[in-house]
Design a protein around this motif. Structure first.
Motif, PDB file in Angstrom:
ATOM      1  N   VAL A 137       4.413   3.806   3.212  1.00 34.60           N
ATOM      2  CA  VAL A 137       4.243   2.546   2.489  1.00 34.60           C
ATOM      3  C   VAL A 137       4.070   1.438   3.516  1.00 34.60           C
ATOM      4  CG1 VAL A 137       5.222   0.941   0.805  1.00 34.60           C
ATOM      5  CG2 VAL A 137       5.815   3.365   0.667  1.00 34.60           C
ATOM      6  N   THR A 138       3.013   0.678   3.380  1.00 40.85           N
ATOM      7  CA  THR A 138       2.880  -0.506   4.239  1.00 40.85           C
ATOM      8  C   THR A 138       2.989  -1.752   3.365  1.00 40.85           C
ATOM      9  OG1 THR A 138       0.475  -0.433   4.053  1.00 40.85           O
ATOM     10  CG2 THR A 138       1.439   0.593   6.002  1.00 40.85           C
ATOM     11  N   GLU A 186       0.861  -1.184   0.000  1.00 42.11           N
ATOM     12  CA  GLU A 186       0.000   0.000   0.000  1.00 42.11           C
ATOM     13  C   GLU A 186       0.900   1.238   0.000  1.00 42.11           C
ATOM     14  OE1 GLU A 186      -3.544  -0.638   0.759  1.00 42.11           O
ATOM     15  OE2 GLU A 186      -3.921   1.418   0.094  1.00 42.11           O
ATOM     16  N   ILE A 187       0.926   1.913  -1.141  1.00 44.52           N
ATOM     17  CA  ILE A 187       1.734   3.144  -1.230  1.00 44.52           C
ATOM     18  C   ILE A 187       0.763   4.318  -1.090  1.00 44.52           C
ATOM     19  CG2 ILE A 187       3.317   4.490  -2.664  1.00 44.52           C
ATOM     20  CD1 ILE A 187       3.992   1.852  -4.141  1.00 44.52           C
ATOM     21  N   ASN A 188       1.046   5.176  -0.125  1.00 42.80           N
ATOM     22  CA  ASN A 188       0.089   6.231   0.201  1.00 42.80           C
ATOM     23  C   ASN A 188       0.755   7.608   0.128  1.00 42.80           C
ATOM     24  OD1 ASN A 188      -2.214   7.509   1.091  1.00 42.80           O
ATOM     25  ND2 ASN A 188      -1.822   7.076   3.258  1.00 42.80           N
ATOM     26  N   ARG A 189       0.397   8.361  -0.884  1.00 45.86           N
ATOM     27  CA  ARG A 189       0.874   9.742  -1.077  1.00 45.86           C
ATOM     28  C   ARG A 189       2.388   9.862  -0.840  1.00 45.86           C
ATOM     29  NH1 ARG A 189      -3.543  13.006   2.314  1.00 45.86           N
ATOM     30  NH2 ARG A 189      -3.413  11.123   3.523  1.00 45.86           N
ATOM     31  N   LEU A 190       3.113   8.986  -1.454  1.00 44.27           N
ATOM     32  CA  LEU A 190       4.573   8.911  -1.258  1.00 44.27           C
ATOM     33  C   LEU A 190       5.286  10.058  -1.974  1.00 44.27           C
ATOM     34  CD1 LEU A 190       6.979   7.213  -0.120  1.00 44.27           C
ATOM     35  CD2 LEU A 190       7.007   6.033  -2.329  1.00 44.27           C
ATOM     36  N   ARG A 191       6.070  10.784  -1.181  1.00 38.11           N
ATOM     37  CA  ARG A 191       6.915  11.848  -1.738  1.00 38.11           C
ATOM     38  C   ARG A 191       8.359  11.496  -1.398  1.00 38.11           C
ATOM     39  NH1 ARG A 191       3.163  16.194  -2.595  1.00 38.11           N
ATOM     40  NH2 ARG A 191       4.832  17.580  -3.254  1.00 38.11           N
ATOM     41  N   ALA A 192       9.227  11.650  -2.375  1.00 37.39           N
ATOM     42  CA  ALA A 192      10.624  11.274  -2.129  1.00 37.39           C
ATOM     43  C   ALA A 192      11.521  11.982  -3.134  1.00 37.39           C
ATOM     44  CB  ALA A 192      10.792   9.762  -2.245  1.00 37.39           C
ATOM     45  N   GLY A 193      12.786  12.034  -2.776  1.00 38.29           N
ATOM     46  CA  GLY A 193      13.706  12.730  -3.666  1.00 38.29           C
ATOM     47  C   GLY A 193      15.136  12.239  -3.552  1.00 38.29           C
ATOM     48  N   TYR A 194      15.957  12.894  -4.337  1.00 37.59           N
ATOM     49  CA  TYR A 194      17.389  12.584  -4.393  1.00 37.59           C
ATOM     50  C   TYR A 194      18.108  13.902  -4.183  1.00 37.59           C
ATOM     51  CZ  TYR A 194      21.758  10.665  -6.233  1.00 37.59           C
ATOM     52  OH  TYR A 194      23.043  10.252  -6.373  1.00 37.59           O
ATOM     53  N   GLY A 195      18.819  14.009  -3.060  1.00 35.37           N
ATOM     54  CA  GLY A 195      19.428  15.311  -2.743  1.00 35.37           C
ATOM     55  C   GLY A 195      18.342  16.366  -2.555  1.00 35.37           C
ATOM     56  N   GLU A 196      18.487  17.493  -3.226  1.00 32.23           N
ATOM     57  CA  GLU A 196      17.528  18.593  -3.087  1.00 32.23           C
ATOM     58  C   GLU A 196      16.283  18.370  -3.946  1.00 32.23           C
ATOM     59  OE1 GLU A 196      18.016  21.618  -1.126  1.00 32.23           O
ATOM     60  OE2 GLU A 196      19.404  20.138  -0.266  1.00 32.23           O
ATOM     61  N   ALA A 197      16.412  17.509  -4.948  1.00 31.10           N
ATOM     62  CA  ALA A 197      15.318  17.387  -5.925  1.00 31.10           C
ATOM     63  C   ALA A 197      14.227  16.441  -5.442  1.00 31.10           C
ATOM     64  CB  ALA A 197      15.881  16.874  -7.242  1.00 31.10           C
ATOM     65  N   GLU A 198      12.992  16.918  -5.491  1.00 31.93           N
ATOM     66  CA  GLU A 198      11.870  16.036  -5.179  1.00 31.93           C
ATOM     67  C   GLU A 198      11.447  15.352  -6.480  1.00 31.93           C
ATOM     68  OE1 GLU A 198       8.204  16.290  -2.237  1.00 31.93           O
ATOM     69  OE2 GLU A 198       7.811  17.412  -4.060  1.00 31.93           O
ATOM     70  N   ILE A 199      11.441  14.049  -6.473  1.00 34.41           N
ATOM     71  CA  ILE A 199      11.156  13.299  -7.704  1.00 34.41           C
ATOM     72  C   ILE A 199       9.767  12.670  -7.651  1.00 34.41           C
ATOM     73  CG2 ILE A 199      11.947  11.433  -9.208  1.00 34.41           C
ATOM     74  CD1 ILE A 199      14.786  11.950  -8.027  1.00 34.41           C
ATOM     75  N   LEU A 200       9.425  12.053  -6.544  1.00 42.58           N
ATOM     76  CA  LEU A 200       8.069  11.496  -6.392  1.00 42.58           C
ATOM     77  C   LEU A 200       7.221  12.527  -5.650  1.00 42.58           C
ATOM     78  CD1 LEU A 200       8.758   7.759  -5.396  1.00 42.58           C
ATOM     79  CD2 LEU A 200       8.667   8.814  -7.663  1.00 42.58           C
TER      80      LEU A 200
END
Lengths: 248, 437
Positions: free
Chosen positions: A60-61, A3-17
């Motif tokens: 994420v669960t 279950e992916i729930n409103r996942l936000r993620a990035g690499y360094g300074e950049a937000e990718i998801l």
């Protein structure tokens, strides 16, 4: 299962998801499609716990447990698997020994006795035969000097041995000619079952002709902009991603 | 003349010479070597080109007692050092002296000649003397200055040894003094001869100085698979000079596995003298604490169409210090030379030191030569790959560290010797928490 729930993620300074939500149930096959550089591989790396990427929001669960709190090896032992787009070469490490080590770690996690080298060899031979792999891959170093197709087959071999609950196949079709693609896809299909789930990451719909997904999602600029069935993949085959990219 | 410091009359070197009982058979070699030491200019300092990375002086300018022959060496001690497969093809040198009674060559007796060096000086004395007179290496010259024993081995033309030949070089230690031994071994392979030879150096617990010379000569189309397992005590000073000459189409394949010690230094001087000769030389060293191991290699391509391959791997933890100073010289006639050199270092500690100097000196214009060195830590991408398959981080690190050494260990041409090297080297890693099993 996942279950992916409103996942936000990035690499360094950049937000990718930028807020991905997705539910993967047992037995389902999901196709994640989108052009290069829009977050597909980042999502896979986040799910297996790559330290270079940071989660900035959402959750994420996995089977009811908080996946993001688990170290990478725990995620693998719990049944999360990534077939890499670019599998790492490990000179000096014998492929069969590596596979046995990984297999026995899983058995240990399941509170089972480790298998000895001879028994494992039998199991490995059976899995390699099942995938139509040459036994010489056992004695070579992990992925060292393997062709693109051989590397992908070696990833699927690991999947066959470790029997993950959720397997993410990241661009498993890249670098494969049509014959190799068929072989890899056949192997994956043989491994798909009611108890496990697959996420096929690709920017090219052809693989989905061979591994039929139940759900197809389009990932653009870190967001799932559209979901559908196999008909969506077929539509993308003719229209491409242009219309999505033009949308603001 | 190389920069050095003259050996003063009251130095430990002369004190050792004073109590050195010279044997007539070795006089010419001893004297030529002593003369060469004086010509070289004495004890080398850090400015000496040959010892840029090695502080050799404290280890040779130290009080020592030349020793010839062991006070006692039991069959049981020897048996523990003999490799499976060499039980009837091993030779024992104890404190510089060959012991036929402790040796057994019954499996290969008809295939080779073995003599105590003292009995073979008529044949090999001249070449040892000539080499002593020409060497720039103080440690080789010291071997010559004190040389009083060893072995002369010959394999006849067209003969293939039916079993690997093991040479055990055993040293003893003493509390009150530093035992020093100076054995020399000559090995001649006739035309088309083939042999697997494994040297194992070992000794009692404690300090000793082992300074050995190996003079290997490969005739036309001869093949020598050579392994050197250095397993001396950590307090020992291990010095070895290995000279090799290869005639037309001869093939030398050597592996040296070094456990390291207070001071370990090996000098390989290899000459490819005949057209089409081939050399492969690899080394693996694992150091910890303040151990040192240094490889000084000179490969001379003196004839056309020769090939040389070198690959050294070092794993360094704590304050370990390794060096590989390797030069390939391509002489003017050695057209179509094919040569490469590679040094890989895996650093497990910020306090360890790896000096690397792979270099070339080329005097021919149609050659292919490469050289390179790497220094690094364990690859984090590889660690992550293994972790993503459920392997815990510490086991992943152990696997990658041990496998780094494994490719060289696997090249050792005899199974039990390879297992011994593995246990000796990987055992050090396992003791430091890098155990895979």
């Amino acid at each position: 299962m996942l279950e992916i729930n409103r996942l936000r993620a990035g690499y360094g300074e950049a937000e990718i998801l930028k807020g991905i939500s997705l539910t993967v149930k047992p037995g389902e096959i999901h196709g994640i499609m989108g052009p290069n550089g829009h977050g597909k591989s980042t999502m896979s790396k986040i799910l297996i716990g790559h330290p270079a990427y940071a989660v900035t929001g959402g959750g994420v669960t996995f089977n009811g447990k908080n996946l993001l709190e688990m170290p990478p090896e725990k995620r693998a032992l719990e049944g999360m698997f990534l077939a890499y787009q670019y599998p790492v070469e490990i000179p000096g490490v014998n492929n069969a020994e590596f596979l046995r080590m990984a297999y026995n770690e899983k058995r240990k996690h399941e509170k089972l006795e480790p298998v000895d080298p001879l028994d494992f060899d039998e199991l490995l031979n059976a899995k390699m035969k099942f995938l139509g792999m040459d036994s010489r891959f056992k004695e070579r170093a992990v992925n060292e000097g393997f062709s693109g197709g051989e590397k992908k087959k070696n990833e699927i071999l690991q999947m066959a041995l470790l029997e993950p609950k959720v397997a993410i196949l990241d661009e498993i079709d890249s670098g494969l000619d049509i014959d190799a693609l068929k072989v890899v896809a056949e192997g994956v299909n043989k491994l798909a079952g009611p108890g496990n789930s697959l996420m096929i990451i690709t920017h090219y719909p052809r693989i989905l002709q061979y591994i039929k997904p139940h759900h197809v999602h389009v990932l653009i600029r870190g967001k799932i902009v559209r979901s559908g069935g196999m008909d969506l993949a077929e539509e993308l085959e003719t229209t491409g991603y242009d219309s999505y990219l033009k949308e603001k | 003349m190389a920069p050095g410091e003259p050996i003063v009359k009251d130095s430990p070197f002369f004190a050792a010479l004073d109590c050195f009982v010279q044997k007539a058979e070795f006089r010419a070699v001893n004297e030529a070597s002593l003369a060469r030491i004086m010509e070289i200019g004495g004890l080398p300092g850090r400015k000496h080109e040959m010892f840029t990375f090695v502080r050799i002086r404290p280890h040779i300018d130290t009080p020592f007692q030349p020793k010839f022959g062991v006070d006692s060496l039991s069959c049981n001690t020897v048996r523990r050092l003999v490799y499976h497969g060499c039980e009837k093809s091993f030779l024992v040198i104890g404190d510089g002296v060959f012991y036929p009674g402790l040796s057994d060559i019954s499996a290969v007796r008809e295939e080779l000649t073995v003599r105590p060096l003292i009995d073979a000086m008529t044949e090999v004395g001249q070449r040892l003397r000539d080499a002593a007179a020409a060497t720039n290496d103080i440690t080789a010259a010291m071997n010559g200055a004190f040389c009083s024993g060893g072995l002369a081995i010959g394999v006849k033309a067209g003969t293939k040894l039916s079993a690997p030949l093991q040479i055990i070089v055993y040293s003893t230690s003493a509390n009150e003094r530093l035992n020093a031994t100076f054995p020399a071994v000559t090995l001649d392979l006739g035309e088309g001869a083939k042999a697997v030879v494994i040297v194992k150096t070992a000794g009692e617990a404690g300090a000793y100085l082992s300074n050995a010379l190996f003079d290997l000569r490969l005739g036309v189309a001869a093949t020598l698979d050579w392994a050197f397992i250095q397993s001396d005590d950590a307090a020992a000073i291990h010095l070895a000079n290995i000279r090799m000459t290869a005639q037309k189409y001869a093939r030398f394949s050597g592996v040296t596995a070094c456990k390291g010690s207070r001071m370990t230094r090996q000098h390989h001087e290899c000459r490819l003298q005949g057209e089409g000769a081939e050399l492969s030389l690899s080394g693996v060293t694992i150091l910890e604490k303040k151990e040192e191991a240094h490889h000084y290699v000179r490969v001379h391509h003196e004839a056309p169409r020769c090939q040389s391959r070198q690959h050294f791997k070092n794993i360094l933890s704590d304050n370990g210090h390794s060096s590989v100073d390797s030069c390939v010289t391509v002489h003017p006639d050695a057209q179509l030379t094919d040569s490469n050199q590679l040094v890989n270092n895996l650093m497990l500690s910020p306090d360890a030191t790896a000096d690397n100097k792979p270099w070339l000196s080329i005097y021919a214009d149609d050659v292919k030569c490469t050289h390179g060195a790497t220094i690094g830590k364990i690859d984090e991408d590889q660690i992550f790959y293994l972790k993503s398959r459920g392997i815990p981080e510490e086991r992943a690190r152990a696997l990658l560290t041990t496998s780094f050494a494994q490719s060289v260990i696997a090249a050792i041409p005899q199974v039990d010797a390879a297992l011994d090297a593995r246990d000796m080297l990987i055992g050090k890693l396992e003791a430091k928490g890098f155990g895979v099993n």
